[in-house]
Design an enzyme around this catalytic site. Structure first.
Site, PDB file in Angstrom:
ATOM      1  N   ARG A 157       0.827  -1.218   0.000  1.00 50.56           N
ATOM      2  CA  ARG A 157       0.000   0.000   0.000  1.00 50.56           C
ATOM      3  C   ARG A 157       0.860   1.267   0.000  1.00 50.56           C
ATOM      4  O   ARG A 157       0.450   2.280  -0.548  1.00 50.56           O
ATOM      5  CB  ARG A 157      -0.942  -0.011   1.197  1.00 50.56           C
ATOM      6  CG  ARG A 157      -2.056  -1.008   1.014  1.00 50.56           C
ATOM      7  CD  ARG A 157      -2.883  -1.108   2.255  1.00 50.56           C
ATOM      8  NE  ARG A 157      -4.071  -1.919   2.024  1.00 50.56           N
ATOM      9  CZ  ARG A 157      -4.795  -2.438   2.982  1.00 50.56           C
ATOM     10  NH1 ARG A 157      -4.452  -2.247   4.246  1.00 50.56           N
ATOM     11  NH2 ARG A 157      -5.862  -3.155   2.705  1.00 50.56           N
ATOM     12  N   LYS A 171     -18.338 -18.825   2.938  1.00 49.33           N
ATOM     13  CA  LYS A 171     -19.785 -18.856   3.165  1.00 49.33           C
ATOM     14  C   LYS A 171     -20.594 -18.087   2.137  1.00 49.33           C
ATOM     15  O   LYS A 171     -20.186 -17.023   1.685  1.00 49.33           O
ATOM     16  CB  LYS A 171     -20.080 -18.253   4.534  1.00 49.33           C
ATOM     17  CG  LYS A 171     -19.582 -19.103   5.686  1.00 49.33           C
ATOM     18  CD  LYS A 171     -19.947 -18.447   6.978  1.00 49.33           C
ATOM     19  CE  LYS A 171     -19.732 -19.411   8.138  1.00 49.33           C
ATOM     20  NZ  LYS A 171     -20.092 -18.786   9.404  1.00 49.33           N
ATOM     21  N   GLY A 208      -9.870  -9.582  -0.025  1.00 47.69           N
ATOM     22  CA  GLY A 208      -9.415 -10.381   1.117  1.00 47.69           C
ATOM     23  C   GLY A 208      -8.419 -11.474   0.794  1.00 47.69           C
ATOM     24  O   GLY A 208      -7.300 -11.205   0.347  1.00 47.69           O
ATOM     25  N   GLY A 237     -12.919  -5.007   1.393  1.00 45.55           N
ATOM     26  CA  GLY A 237     -14.336  -4.618   1.426  1.00 45.55           C
ATOM     27  C   GLY A 237     -14.750  -3.782   0.228  1.00 45.55           C
ATOM     28  O   GLY A 237     -15.836  -3.975  -0.322  1.00 45.55           O
TER      29      GLY A 237
HETATM   30  P1  AMP Z   1     -13.782 -15.723   2.133  1.00 42.63           P
HETATM   31  O1  AMP Z   1     -13.140 -14.803   3.134  1.00 42.63           O
HETATM   32  O2  AMP Z   1     -15.249 -15.784   2.226  1.00 42.63           O
HETATM   33  O3  AMP Z   1     -13.270 -15.476   0.728  1.00 42.63           O
HETATM   34  O4  AMP Z   1     -13.333 -17.189   2.530  1.00 42.63           O
HETATM   35  C1  AMP Z   1     -12.013 -17.605   2.502  1.00 42.63           C
HETATM   36  C2  AMP Z   1     -11.876 -18.825   3.352  1.00 42.63           C
HETATM   37  O5  AMP Z   1     -12.701 -19.857   2.859  1.00 42.63           O
HETATM   38  C3  AMP Z   1     -10.474 -19.369   3.386  1.00 42.63           C
HETATM   39  O6  AMP Z   1      -9.983 -19.240   4.681  1.00 42.63           O
HETATM   40  C4  AMP Z   1     -10.643 -20.838   3.002  1.00 42.63           C
HETATM   41  O7  AMP Z   1      -9.879 -21.707   3.810  1.00 42.63           O
HETATM   42  C5  AMP Z   1     -12.114 -21.067   3.256  1.00 42.63           C
HETATM   43  N1  AMP Z   1     -12.632 -22.203   2.484  1.00 42.63           N
HETATM   44  C6  AMP Z   1     -12.649 -22.345   1.156  1.00 42.63           C
HETATM   45  N2  AMP Z   1     -13.191 -23.516   0.808  1.00 42.63           N
HETATM   46  C7  AMP Z   1     -13.526 -24.154   1.946  1.00 42.63           C
HETATM   47  C8  AMP Z   1     -14.144 -25.418   2.236  1.00 42.63           C
HETATM   48  N3  AMP Z   1     -14.495 -26.258   1.251  1.00 42.63           N
HETATM   49  N4  AMP Z   1     -14.357 -25.718   3.525  1.00 42.63           N
HETATM   50  C9  AMP Z   1     -13.983 -24.859   4.503  1.00 42.63           C
HETATM   51  N5  AMP Z   1     -13.413 -23.661   4.296  1.00 42.63           N
HETATM   52  C10 AMP Z   1     -13.191 -23.304   3.029  1.00 42.63           C
END
Ligand code: AMP
Length: 394
Positions: A37, A195, A352, A375
């Site tokens: 940054r 999620k 992220g 974000g």
């Molecule tokens: P996000 O911040 O929503 O982009 O999520 C990223 C996180 O999702 C990372 O820490 C990954 O380890 C987790 N992740 C991705 N696929 C899976 C999965 N099949 N089961 C559990 N965690 C997951």
């Protein structure tokens, strides 16, 4: 999107307030552990100095209680690193004392203390915005990563001063517009991550914009549930089955093809080096967790990338921090990077964990553009108007 570009600004002898993002990660000893940054701000600072402007930098750092002077969150560690980068002195002003700004010479650089120490910053108080603006002649917004927040130093100031996008901001907006607002079609996205709940708005918006949407990561599990499949002990959100179904219906109406995993990598233990099994999505056993997408899914993603002209990527396809569940993310990222490098695909990524996932695949440099904004990148992908973008566009 018509951006107010810095090249059109009158800068000579002007005091230019520049909103940068010096919210730099530090290690346990306080050293800067990643200066991305800081480096991102350099082109604008150099441009302004060469144009004979007096450069006053504003940034937040961390999350002090609003208006609290928290010594541990001082920006005092930045001037030495910045001075070295620009090969010129950088003054640090711990209180926003207007007279100090008035004594600046053209080409001089000054950094103000953490804007979040100022009462009214996060509430975008009109008085604070006016007070900050009174110190300058021109405002330059160069912190896309802070553009989703309407704070006094990142949005409010613009009401009182001629406002332009900084060079890093301009580059970011040009690439994002190229990827989603007027992309070369077909355009696809890969959306992964943990999620569905954190990405509902994003998925709902994307299906209206894309030709293909590939869903991976933990969030794909909820879509598999929505198809009546059993995902064993996998991370999933049964309460969002309805949402997943709605998103698939909306995609169908908008003629956006949804690509779900055609095979998955499972394990009974979520540990590094765990024993894994590749399974069809309908063959997951009750004790198993889906922790990555399988090889046939990676092939399907590669086929889709071959057809696409533009790719937008957010979120890993599996639990990439824990090998071997990084396999599909790395393979798919390497493939996207290869196509981008040879000019066959415009590949834009951000948000992220995505940058870390692409870095693990050594793919960052070959992507067309990788946004380090978290974000702000997500809100832009959700189709929202970002306050910090609105102030630099017509
Ligand atoms: P996000 O911040 O929503 O982009 O999520 C990223 C996180 O999702 C990372 O820490 C990954 O380890 C987790 N992740 C991705 N696929 C899976 C999965 N099949 N089961 C559990 N965690 C997951």
């Amino acid at each position: 999107m018509k951006i107010r570009r810095l090249e059109t600004a009158e800068l000579k002898n002007k005091t230019v307030l520049v909103r940068v993002d010096f919210n730099l990660p530090r290690d346990a000893d306080g050293a800067i552990s990643d200066d991305t940054r800081l480096r991102a701000a350099l082109p604008t600072i150099e441009h302004l100095r060469e144009a004979g402007a007096k450069v006053v930098l504003l940034s937040h750092f961390g999350r002090p209680k609003p208006g609290e002077n928290n010594e541990g969150l001082s920006l005092g560690f930045v001037p030495p690193a910045l001075a070295e980068a620009i090969q010129a002195p950088v003054r640090f002003l711990s209180t926003p004392n207007i007279n100090a700004v008035k004594t600046m010479e053209p080409g001089e650089v000054m950094l103000l203390e953490n804007t979040r120490f100022l009462p009214g910053e996060t509430e975008n108080s009109a008085e604070l915005a006016e007070e900050l603006a009174s110190k300058g002649d021109v405002f330059v917004m160069d912190a896309f990563s802070a553009a989703h927040r309407a704070h006094a130093s990142s949005a409010g100031i613009a009401e009182h001063l001629p406002t332009y996008a900084g060079l890093a901001m301009e580059r970011e907006l040009d690439h994002l517009a190229q990827a989603l607002d007027h992309p070369k079609k077909p355009v696809m996205a890969i959306v992964g991550g943990a999620k569905v709940s954190s990405k509902i708005d994003l998925l709902e918006h994307l299906v209206t914009k894309l030709d293909m949407l590939a869903i991976g990561g933990g969030m794909a599990n909820t879509f598999l549930l929505a198809q009546g499949l059993d995902v064993g002990k996998s991370l999933a959100e049964p309460d969002l089955i309805g949402k997943a179904t709605d998103i698939m219906k909306a995609a169908k109406r908008a003629k956006c093809k949804i690509i779900l995993p055609v095979d998955v990598v499972t394990a009974t233990e979520f540990v590094e080096g765990a024993e894994t099994r590749v399974s069809a999505p309908d063959g997951v056993k009750s004790k198993e967790m889906i922790l990555d997408v399988g090889p046939d899914t990676v092939t399907a993603l590669m086929d889709a990338m071959d057809k696409a002209e533009t790719l937008i990527w957010n979120g890993p396809l599996g639990a990439f921090e824990t090998p071997p569940f990084d396999t599909s993310t790395i393979e798919a990222a390497k493939y996207a990077a290869k196509l981008a490098k040879s000019g066959e695909l415009i590949a834009v990524a951000g948000g992220g964990d995505t940058v870390a996932a692409l870095a693990a695949a050594d793919a960052v440099d070959d992507f067309t553009f990788v946004s380090t904004a978290g974000g702000a990148f997500l809100e832009w992908m959700e189709g929202k108007e970002l306050p910090g973008v609105a102030i630099v566009t017509e």
